[in-house]
Design an enzyme around this catalytic site. Structure first.
Site, mmCIF file in Angstrom:
data_model
loop_
_atom_site.group_PDB
_atom_site.id
_atom_site.type_symbol
_atom_site.label_atom_id
_atom_site.label_comp_id
_atom_site.label_asym_id
_atom_site.label_seq_id
_atom_site.Cartn_x
_atom_site.Cartn_y
_atom_site.Cartn_z
ATOM 1 C CE LYS A 27 31.945 10.090 95.512
ATOM 2 N NZ LYS A 27 32.586 9.249 94.454
ATOM 3 C CG ASN A 28 33.412 6.702 97.531
ATOM 4 O OD1 ASN A 28 32.920 7.157 96.504
ATOM 5 N ND2 ASN A 28 34.698 6.799 97.794
ATOM 6 C CB CYS A 61 37.437 8.848 87.462
ATOM 7 S SG CYS A 61 36.794 9.568 88.983
ATOM 8 N NE ARG A 91 38.507 3.985 89.381
ATOM 9 C CZ ARG A 91 37.921 4.854 90.212
ATOM 10 N NH1 ARG A 91 36.751 4.566 90.742
ATOM 11 N NH2 ARG A 91 38.487 5.996 90.509
ATOM 12 C CG ASP A 120 39.344 7.850 96.572
ATOM 13 O OD1 ASP A 120 39.842 7.621 95.455
ATOM 14 O OD2 ASP A 120 38.180 7.535 96.876
ATOM 15 N NE ARG A 144 31.835 11.633 89.270
ATOM 16 C CZ ARG A 144 32.860 10.816 89.507
ATOM 17 N NH1 ARG A 144 34.093 11.176 89.224
ATOM 18 N NH2 ARG A 144 32.639 9.615 90.028
#
Length: 421
Positions: free
Chosen positions: A22-23, A116, A121, A305, A397
């Site tokens: 996904k990332n 999130c 961030r 993560d 997600r």
């Protein structure tokens, strides 16, 4: 709104295929804004963040077709350089459009990102990189307004290694005039793949996979195709699920090189891991797990993560372990929910002190963010009785129908509708 109902205590067994990352896909998709034509990205997961990015790109004028994990993006007719709040609020990765729009079209108006619900961030790393290349930046009404007639190559040093800021600076630099050098660049596999995708378009980049990237700007880029890498976080999550349930599984379409430290820590805990091409096998069927401390770090360190999932694992391992997150210092919203299941965990600054318990007990818990959701699912797989995990839109997600993969491995988990408001 959906929830998971999990009846724990079943060892996972069998084989399952890991989805595309996904990332990585979220960085590849905005890169098509740098050219004008049809681009193909294969092995793309069907998760909510991908659909959110598709909607954002369509807002900008990209034509998108997504079928059987193959994404076709045509950037021939870009009609807007505005990324509105309605899309960006859902996902921090939306800020990836900033660099490409600025480099290709000379302007970008991007809403401050959301995503999130934990921790800072900072966006300033992205903005300072653009300013280094000559862009003017203003913050107005919740939007980043960036302008530049033509970006110029620059020396960009990140005080903190950031995947998002590295990706944005890299995409801006490939069309900037002259040479750019990015130091303390992120070296994650997702950045490596983005750089390789840009090179296939005609970009000139050296130092791929290292913390120093050298980019010689070009006048234009061509359309290109790429096969997305496997999702290392999904793979690691399922591996920990196997260890927690004392299972025996095989992961297909997995890249063990992206998971070196996670695999090492699993082996330190006593699990047997076998690597064979793109297959990772883990045997924990006779496992009496050992407690193993973990400290998160930038790649190739232990991924932040995976911190929540490892915390769930250590919660059922005899003895005491310490999980420290050096990337995001307050990423511990899963802890109170794990405690509801019977875990014994204390938070001390940016560390979780975990004292293993013999048994977790089923309860109703609530997801607070993407990886926290995964930790609660893992805990539910070993908890005695029934666990209900609410607000699983968080996990949707980033994990492609995780319950179906776990079902295939024998887990008793189902998705049901809930009347929660």
């Amino acid at each position: 709104m959906d929830k998971f109902i999990i009846n724990g205590g079943i060892p996972l067994k069998g084989s399952v295929k890991v989805s595309g990352a996904k990332n990585s896909a979220l960085a590849l998709m905005p890169a098509v804004l740098l050219n004008s034509g049809e681009n193909i990205i294969e092995n793309v997961p069907e998760v909510n963040d991908i659909f959110t990015m598709m909607k954002l790109l369509k807002q900008l004028g990209v034509e998108a077709e997504f079928n059987n994990h193959k994404l076709i993006l045509d950037s021939s007719n870009i009609t807007s350089q505005v990324a509105p709040y309605e899309h960006v609020k859902k996902m921090r990765a939306s800020v990836y459009v900033l660099g490409p729009l600025l480099a290709k079209y000379g302007s970008a108006k991007v809403s401050m990102p959301g995503g999130c619900a934990w921790g800072p961030r900072p966006i300033d790393l992205h903005l300072k990189a653009m300013e280094k290349m000559g862009a003017s930046i203003e913050l107005e009404g919740g939007y980043i307004i960036a302008k530049s007639k033509k970006l110029s190559g620059a020396r960009i040093n990140f005080d903190i290694s950031s995947v998002g800021a590295t990706g944005n600076a890299l995409m801006a630099a490939v069309l900037a005039k002259g040479e750019s050098i990015i130091t303390n660049a992120a070296a994650e596999p997702e950045i490596t793949q983005l750089a390789q995708f840009l090179i296939s378009m005609g970009a000139k980049i050296e130092g791929i996979g290292s913390n120093i990237l050298e980019i010689e700007g070009v006048d234009e880029l061509d359309n290109a195709s790429v096969i997305n890498i496997p999702d290392r976080i999904e793979a690691g999550t399922i591996m920990i699920a196997a260890a927690m349930t004392k299972g025996k599984i095989e992961l297909e379409n997995a890249n063990s090189k992206h998971l070196n430290l996670v695999i090492q820590k699993l082996e330190d805990s006593g699990a047997k891991v076998l690597l064979n091409n793109q297959i990772i096998s883990i045997d924990a069927s006779n496992l009496e797990p050992l407690n193993v401390d973990v400290t998160t770090a930038i790649y190739p360190g232990f991924p932040t993560d995976m911190q929540a999932q490892w915390t769930a694992y250590m919660s059922i391992v005899e003895g005491s372990s310490t999980i420290t997150d050096t990337i995001y210092l307050d990423r511990f919203k899963h802890i109170p929910e794990l405690i509801r299941l019977g875990a014994d965990i204390e938070i001390l600054r940016n560390s979780a002190i975990v004292k293993g318990v013999k048994t977790l007990k089923g309860a109703t818990v609530m997801s607070t963010d993407l990886r926290a959701s995964a930790s609660l699912v893992l805990a539910g797989l070993v908890a005695k009785g029934t666990t209900e995990v609410l607000r699983i839109y968080h996990i949707d997600r980033g994990y492609q129908r995780i319950e179906e993969k776990l079902k295939k491995l024998g887990a008793d988990i189902k998705r049901v509708k809930t009347e929660e408001f």
